[in-house]
Design an enzyme around this catalytic site. Structure first.
Site, PDB file in Angstrom:
ATOM      1  N   GLU A 144      34.908  20.247  31.465  1.00 21.13           N
ATOM      2  CA  GLU A 144      35.162  21.703  30.930  1.00 21.13           C
ATOM      3  C   GLU A 144      36.410  22.153  31.279  1.00 21.13           C
ATOM      4  O   GLU A 144      36.646  22.129  32.504  1.00 21.13           O
ATOM      5  CB  GLU A 144      34.014  22.568  31.274  1.00 21.13           C
ATOM      6  CG  GLU A 144      34.048  23.979  30.684  1.00 21.13           C
ATOM      7  CD  GLU A 144      32.775  24.831  30.612  1.00 21.13           C
ATOM      8  OE1 GLU A 144      31.816  24.385  30.582  1.00 21.13           O
ATOM      9  OE2 GLU A 144      33.003  26.155  30.028  1.00 21.13           O
ATOM     10  N   ASN A 150      28.857  25.469  35.002  1.00 18.93           N
ATOM     11  CA  ASN A 150      27.708  25.467  34.020  1.00 18.93           C
ATOM     12  C   ASN A 150      27.010  24.274  34.217  1.00 18.93           C
ATOM     13  O   ASN A 150      27.061  23.178  33.756  1.00 18.93           O
ATOM     14  CB  ASN A 150      28.361  25.426  32.727  1.00 18.93           C
ATOM     15  CG  ASN A 150      29.129  26.698  32.518  1.00 18.93           C
ATOM     16  OD1 ASN A 150      28.764  27.865  33.044  1.00 18.93           O
ATOM     17  ND2 ASN A 150      30.232  26.745  31.676  1.00 18.93           N
ATOM     18  N   LYS A 176      26.906  29.690  39.883  1.00 19.30           N
ATOM     19  CA  LYS A 176      27.061  30.711  38.679  1.00 19.30           C
ATOM     20  C   LYS A 176      25.873  31.251  37.913  1.00 19.30           C
ATOM     21  O   LYS A 176      25.121  30.428  37.617  1.00 19.30           O
ATOM     22  CB  LYS A 176      27.974  29.956  37.503  1.00 19.30           C
ATOM     23  CG  LYS A 176      28.356  30.833  36.275  1.00 19.30           C
ATOM     24  CD  LYS A 176      29.149  29.910  35.395  1.00 19.30           C
ATOM     25  CE  LYS A 176      29.315  30.846  33.954  1.00 19.30           C
ATOM     26  NZ  LYS A 176      30.408  30.059  33.180  1.00 19.30           N
ATOM     27  N   GLU A 194      27.535  34.415  31.363  1.00 20.31           N
ATOM     28  CA  GLU A 194      27.808  33.692  30.345  1.00 20.31           C
ATOM     29  C   GLU A 194      26.694  32.931  30.151  1.00 20.31           C
ATOM     30  O   GLU A 194      26.815  31.652  29.797  1.00 20.31           O
ATOM     31  CB  GLU A 194      29.078  32.931  30.388  1.00 20.31           C
ATOM     32  CG  GLU A 194      30.374  33.489  30.696  1.00 20.31           C
ATOM     33  CD  GLU A 194      31.817  32.762  30.541  1.00 20.31           C
ATOM     34  OE1 GLU A 194      31.538  31.530  31.206  1.00 20.31           O
ATOM     35  OE2 GLU A 194      32.841  33.392  30.373  1.00 20.31           O
ATOM     36  N   ARG A 240      35.385  45.065  30.978  1.00 18.62           N
ATOM     37  CA  ARG A 240      34.894  43.745  31.662  1.00 18.62           C
ATOM     38  C   ARG A 240      35.504  43.821  32.769  1.00 18.62           C
ATOM     39  O   ARG A 240      35.189  43.127  33.761  1.00 18.62           O
ATOM     40  CB  ARG A 240      35.283  42.791  30.899  1.00 18.62           C
ATOM     41  CG  ARG A 240      35.010  41.257  31.076  1.00 18.62           C
ATOM     42  CD  ARG A 240      35.202  40.125  30.458  1.00 18.62           C
ATOM     43  NE  ARG A 240      35.609  38.948  31.010  1.00 18.62           N
ATOM     44  CZ  ARG A 240      35.930  37.987  30.480  1.00 18.62           C
ATOM     45  NH1 ARG A 240      36.133  37.695  29.044  1.00 18.62           N
ATOM     46  NH2 ARG A 240      36.015  36.605  31.299  1.00 18.62           N
ATOM     47  N   ASP A 280      39.887  36.585  33.785  1.00 17.45           N
ATOM     48  CA  ASP A 280      39.567  35.441  33.975  1.00 17.45           C
ATOM     49  C   ASP A 280      40.931  34.579  33.851  1.00 17.45           C
ATOM     50  O   ASP A 280      41.347  33.912  33.021  1.00 17.45           O
ATOM     51  CB  ASP A 280      38.641  34.979  32.522  1.00 17.45           C
ATOM     52  CG  ASP A 280      38.097  33.614  32.650  1.00 17.45           C
ATOM     53  OD1 ASP A 280      38.326  32.776  33.844  1.00 17.45           O
ATOM     54  OD2 ASP A 280      37.753  33.035  31.538  1.00 17.45           O
ATOM     55  N   GLU A 285      38.931  31.909  44.055  1.00 16.12           N
ATOM     56  CA  GLU A 285      38.896  30.885  43.259  1.00 16.12           C
ATOM     57  C   GLU A 285      40.099  30.850  42.295  1.00 16.12           C
ATOM     58  O   GLU A 285      40.315  31.797  41.452  1.00 16.12           O
ATOM     59  CB  GLU A 285      37.464  30.862  42.300  1.00 16.12           C
ATOM     60  CG  GLU A 285      37.492  29.784  41.242  1.00 16.12           C
ATOM     61  CD  GLU A 285      36.075  29.981  40.502  1.00 16.12           C
ATOM     62  OE1 GLU A 285      34.989  30.221  41.291  1.00 16.12           O
ATOM     63  OE2 GLU A 285      36.249  29.858  39.300  1.00 16.12           O
ATOM     64  N   GLU A 296      43.873  26.190  31.700  1.00 15.51           N
ATOM     65  CA  GLU A 296      43.067  26.683  30.445  1.00 15.51           C
ATOM     66  C   GLU A 296      43.790  27.643  29.677  1.00 15.51           C
ATOM     67  O   GLU A 296      43.886  27.616  28.472  1.00 15.51           O
ATOM     68  CB  GLU A 296      41.688  27.101  30.908  1.00 15.51           C
ATOM     69  CG  GLU A 296      41.091  28.010  29.885  1.00 15.51           C
ATOM     70  CD  GLU A 296      39.502  28.816  30.562  1.00 15.51           C
ATOM     71  OE1 GLU A 296      39.211  28.655  31.578  1.00 15.51           O
ATOM     72  OE2 GLU A 296      38.837  29.174  29.620  1.00 15.51           O
ATOM     73  N   HIS A 344      44.585  37.659  27.835  1.00 13.33           N
ATOM     74  CA  HIS A 344      43.502  37.012  26.931  1.00 13.33           C
ATOM     75  C   HIS A 344      43.685  37.408  25.253  1.00 13.33           C
ATOM     76  O   HIS A 344      42.645  37.614  24.615  1.00 13.33           O
ATOM     77  CB  HIS A 344      42.118  37.748  27.302  1.00 13.33           C
ATOM     78  CG  HIS A 344      41.182  36.806  27.265  1.00 13.33           C
ATOM     79  ND1 HIS A 344      40.775  36.008  26.138  1.00 13.33           N
ATOM     80  CD2 HIS A 344      40.442  36.465  28.439  1.00 13.33           C
ATOM     81  CE1 HIS A 344      39.396  35.227  26.520  1.00 13.33           C
ATOM     82  NE2 HIS A 344      39.164  35.576  27.609  1.00 13.33           N
ATOM     83  N   TRP A 385      35.036  39.388  23.873  1.00 13.57           N
ATOM     84  CA  TRP A 385      35.430  38.082  23.447  1.00 13.57           C
ATOM     85  C   TRP A 385      36.629  38.072  22.472  1.00 13.57           C
ATOM     86  O   TRP A 385      37.117  37.185  22.240  1.00 13.57           O
ATOM     87  CB  TRP A 385      34.323  37.162  22.797  1.00 13.57           C
ATOM     88  CG  TRP A 385      33.245  36.536  23.807  1.00 13.57           C
ATOM     89  CD1 TRP A 385      33.637  36.623  25.201  1.00 13.57           C
ATOM     90  CD2 TRP A 385      32.167  36.008  23.628  1.00 13.57           C
ATOM     91  NE1 TRP A 385      32.480  36.004  25.839  1.00 13.57           N
ATOM     92  CE2 TRP A 385      31.442  35.562  25.038  1.00 13.57           C
ATOM     93  CE3 TRP A 385      31.507  35.603  22.531  1.00 13.57           C
ATOM     94  CZ2 TRP A 385      30.378  34.787  25.154  1.00 13.57           C
ATOM     95  CZ3 TRP A 385      30.172  34.682  22.540  1.00 13.57           C
ATOM     96  CH2 TRP A 385      29.738  34.498  23.815  1.00 13.57           C
TER      97      TRP A 385
END
Ligand code: GCV
Length: 710
Positions: free
Chosen positions: A175, A218, A295, A299, A344, A373, A395, A401, A529, A551
């Site tokens: 991922e 995930n 996690k 999500e 968020r 993010d 982190e 990404e 984003h 989103w």
């Protein structure tokens, strides 16, 4: 015949007279690239390596040095003192009364001493792992062109847990991975543990990385079944001599999925017993297993909130299970819910701050770099400094990404440095994120930092030569967050290409400006984003119709005819109030907010006057163009370095820079076309019109972009 011979000789002479471009290389060697040292250079290589002790770790250190010196010698005789690998307990070392107390269990000391009545370069530490780290430090020293004679180095890590997080799936996909498939071949493990696993351990040990989470957050519960534990155990066995522990992401609902229980409620005794037994089974397979990463309720992942319990309830249940075995739990704070209408960026703080002090002793809360993010730029996460009673891990995302995958050159050392150096001002000035994370601010026994790996099965590991630098910078800063991103860039370039200032200077300069270039052409002035849905490739600021509000890029930029930006002051979401009062006051006023974060905190009219004297609209366009200009400049610079870089790696980077320029232009043009469709403003003087109309950009689609989980 004679003519042919003369031609041949002339051709040979021409080749010999050329400056010596290195042979083609595939980048596999990373920073462990040992090549013959320049004749007459600073280093006289040692006459030998003496190992005092026979452990797998000391043998690994000896093997690394021997291999490196043989390759560096290139046939020239060694003249320097021998290298001695010996722990602090060696009687002769003990007699030297060296200052080893501050080295802890992983640090090293390297000094020129006399041992057995002969000169020696001693590499020592309080453990074999310390000696191994010292061996790699010595090689870094030599490989960056420094002399061995008179060497004096000592270093110890400032942060206890320095981990890679692999978002690798059991089917081999990664991922957000842009370097091919996973390097873990779950299919052939545990029987086959090829040399690549050892090389992975060598590369990480050279940086001092001491743990790796093997599977995606995930997570599939299957990773906790006996066959997969056996596979993980095989990897742990390869990594152990290198001081690297194995960890696993744990799926919270595993007691239901694997255990057949009706619930995964953390307060249910049967669930607790299941995890206790599972932990015992894990430690039977891997006696030095590090612990679990989780996690939860994020999500769509299961978690304690499914049962009306808190994140602390969930973390503490797992913590209790691993505690008897010396394990830890890293509980992620990356949570946001579609049921929560609040900003968020505020939700992790809202959920976790009240839990401060409620976590078990062996729990760390892992907080992402950025409250949204991992964006190209976010202000530091407000949880840092806000939970003094809890060890917080940072982190970082090494894989890019949101920063152009593997084809955009973006050195993240500057980004990591920016967040580590940020002053939380809690409780007072001088409380940097680094001091929160290393535990020194609040006196925590546990401390940790994690980097989401950019490693895959590509020969060059990271998908591009320059993305190797981000893995490198993460490791170096995890070991010592006081190092400068610039020094790390130069050090990386010296080992990756050659220790020649004619190369390291320009390469480091390219790297130092590269992340800001991405910010400029993608999300300038605090925007965030705006990437394409799901795969996050390319611009899509117009998206506004996805089911979950957060989103949609439109949720983040809030642009309309009048202005642009997210109002996080008291008149908006009031996210500023999550920061220390002096920072909250600074961020509440556009005049005192750093312009780099302006639209993160404020919704402002298009004609807002910037420090440059330009309007906000003109400044945005200016920044987009500056970003493209930086890429053009990097391309020029890289072209000039062709004689100093091997052809294969030079050509790949040149091609990727061309892709980057194309993408930067695309980001700029698509963004400007969209903003103009809202604000109706003319282009600032001298600014070029986008190459296409807005519909052209909107019609682009990328169903096969890499790294996307679906
Ligand atoms: C592992 C973002 C990424 C997801 C990732 C998630 C997380 O949403 O797009 O791919 O999932 O963060 O960090 O959990």
């Amino acid at each position: 015949m004679l003519t042919a011979l003369r031609h041949w000789l002339l051709a040979l002479a021409a080749i010999l007279l050329l400056p010596t471009p290195a042979l083609a290389e595939d980048g596999y060697d990373l920073w462990l690239r040992y090549r013959p040292l320049a004749a007459g250079g600073a280093t006289a290589l040692p006459t030998g390596v003496e190992r005092r002790g026979d452990t797998p770790t000391l043998r690994a250190a000896e093997a690394e040095l021997t291999r490196a010196f043989a390759a560096m010698a290139g046939g020239t005789p060694a003249r320097g003192a021998r290298v001695v690998l010996a722990g602090a307990a060696d009687p002769e070392v003990a007699r030297l009364n060296l200052p080893l107390a501050d080295l802890g269990s992983e640090g090293y000391l390297i000094r020129q001493v006399r041992l057995g009545n002969a000169p020696a370069i001693l590499i020592t530490g309080n453990s074999d792992i310390g000696v191994l780290h010292g061996a790699f430090a010595l090689l870094r020293h030599v490989n960056t062109g420094q002399a061995l004679a008179g060497i004096e180095l000592a270093s110890a890590p400032r942060i206890g847990l320095r981990l890679l997080n692999h978002w690798d799936n059991l089917d081999g996909s990664v991922e957000r991975g842009y370097a091919g498939e996973s390097i873990w071949d779950w299919w052939t493990l545990p029987e086959y543990t090829g040399p690549r696993y050892t090389d992975y351990a060598r590369a990480n040990a050279a940086l001092g990385i001491n743990g790796t989470v093997l599977n995606n957050v995930n997570a599939k519960a299957d990773s906790l079944t006996a066959p997969y534990l056996e596979k993980a155990a095989a990897l742990a066995a390869v990594f152990r001599p290198y001081g690297i522990k194995v960890y696993l992401s744990a799926r919270f609902s595993a007691p239901v999925e694997l255990g057949g229980l009706p619930t995964a409620d953390p307060l249910d005794p049967a669930v607790q017993a299941w995890w206790d037994a599972k932990a015992t089974e894990v430690y039977r397979a891997i006696p030095d297993f590090g612990g679990f990463l989780v996690k939860a309720n994020s999500e769509g992942q299961p978690g304690p909130r499914d049962y009306g319990r808190t994140h602390a309830d969930g973390a503490n249940m797992l913590a209790r299970a691993v505690a008897p075995h010396g394990g830890i739990v890293m509980w992620r704070a990356f949570v946001y819910a579609d049921t929560d209408p609040d900003d968020r960026a505020k939700q992790a703080y809202t959920e976790f701050k009240p839990l401060d002090g409620q976590f078990a002793d062996n729990v760390l809360v892992q907080v992402k770099n950025g409250a949204i993010d991992f964006q190209p730029r976010e202000p530091f996460h407000p949880l840092f400094g806000a939970m003094p009673g809890t060890p917080l891990m940072l982190e970082l995302q090494i894989t890019k990404e949101y920063l152009g995958y593997n084809t955009h050159l973006a050195y993240l050392g500057t980004m990591f440095e920016e967040v580590l150096d940020a002053d939380t001002m809690l409780p007072a000035a001088g409380a940097s994120v680094a001091r929160v994370v290393d535990g020194s601010l609040d006196g925590h026994r546990l401390s940790g930092i994690a980097g989401v790996a950019n490693i895959g099965a590509d020969r060059n590991w990271s998908g591009s030569t320059f993305d190797q630098a981000n893995w490198y910078a993460f490791g170096r800063l995890a070991w010592d967050h006081t190092l400068s991103a610039e020094a790390i860039a130069a050090e990386w370039a010296a080992q990756t290409f050659r220790p020649d200032p004619a190369l390291t200077g320009p390469v480091a300069a390219m790297m130092m400006g590269s992340r800001q270039a991405v910010v400029d052409y993608m999300t300038p002035l605090g925007l965030a984003h705006l990437m394409g849905t799901g795969h996050h490739h390319g611009p899509a600021p117009w998206i506004a119709d996805l089911a979950r509000p957060e989103w949609n890029p439109a949720y983040y930029h809030r642009a309309d005819r009048q202005g642009i930006g997210f109002d996080r002051t008291a008149s908006g979401s009031n996210a500023v109030a999550q920061y220390a009062p002096p920072l909250a006051a600074r961020f509440a006023d556009p005049a005192t907010t750093p312009e780099a974060d302006l639209l993160w905190f404020h919704h402002l009219p298009w004609d807002h006057r910037m420090q440059s004297g330009r309007t906000l609209w003109a400044e945005l366009v200016h920044d987009y163009d500056r970003g493209i200009g930086s890429v053009v400049q990097m391309r020029r610079q890289w072209d000039t370095l062709a004689p100093l870089v091997d052809a294969e790696r030079h050509a790949e980077t040149a091609a990727f820079l061309a892709i980057q320029q194309r993408d930067a232009q695309w980001w700029r043009d698509a963004s400007i076309a969209y903003w103009r469709s809202l604000n109706g403003l003319p282009l600032p003087d001298g600014a070029a019109a986008p190459a296409h109309d807005l519909d052209w950009y909107k019609a682009l689609s990328f169903p096969y972009a890499p790294g996307h989980p679906d």
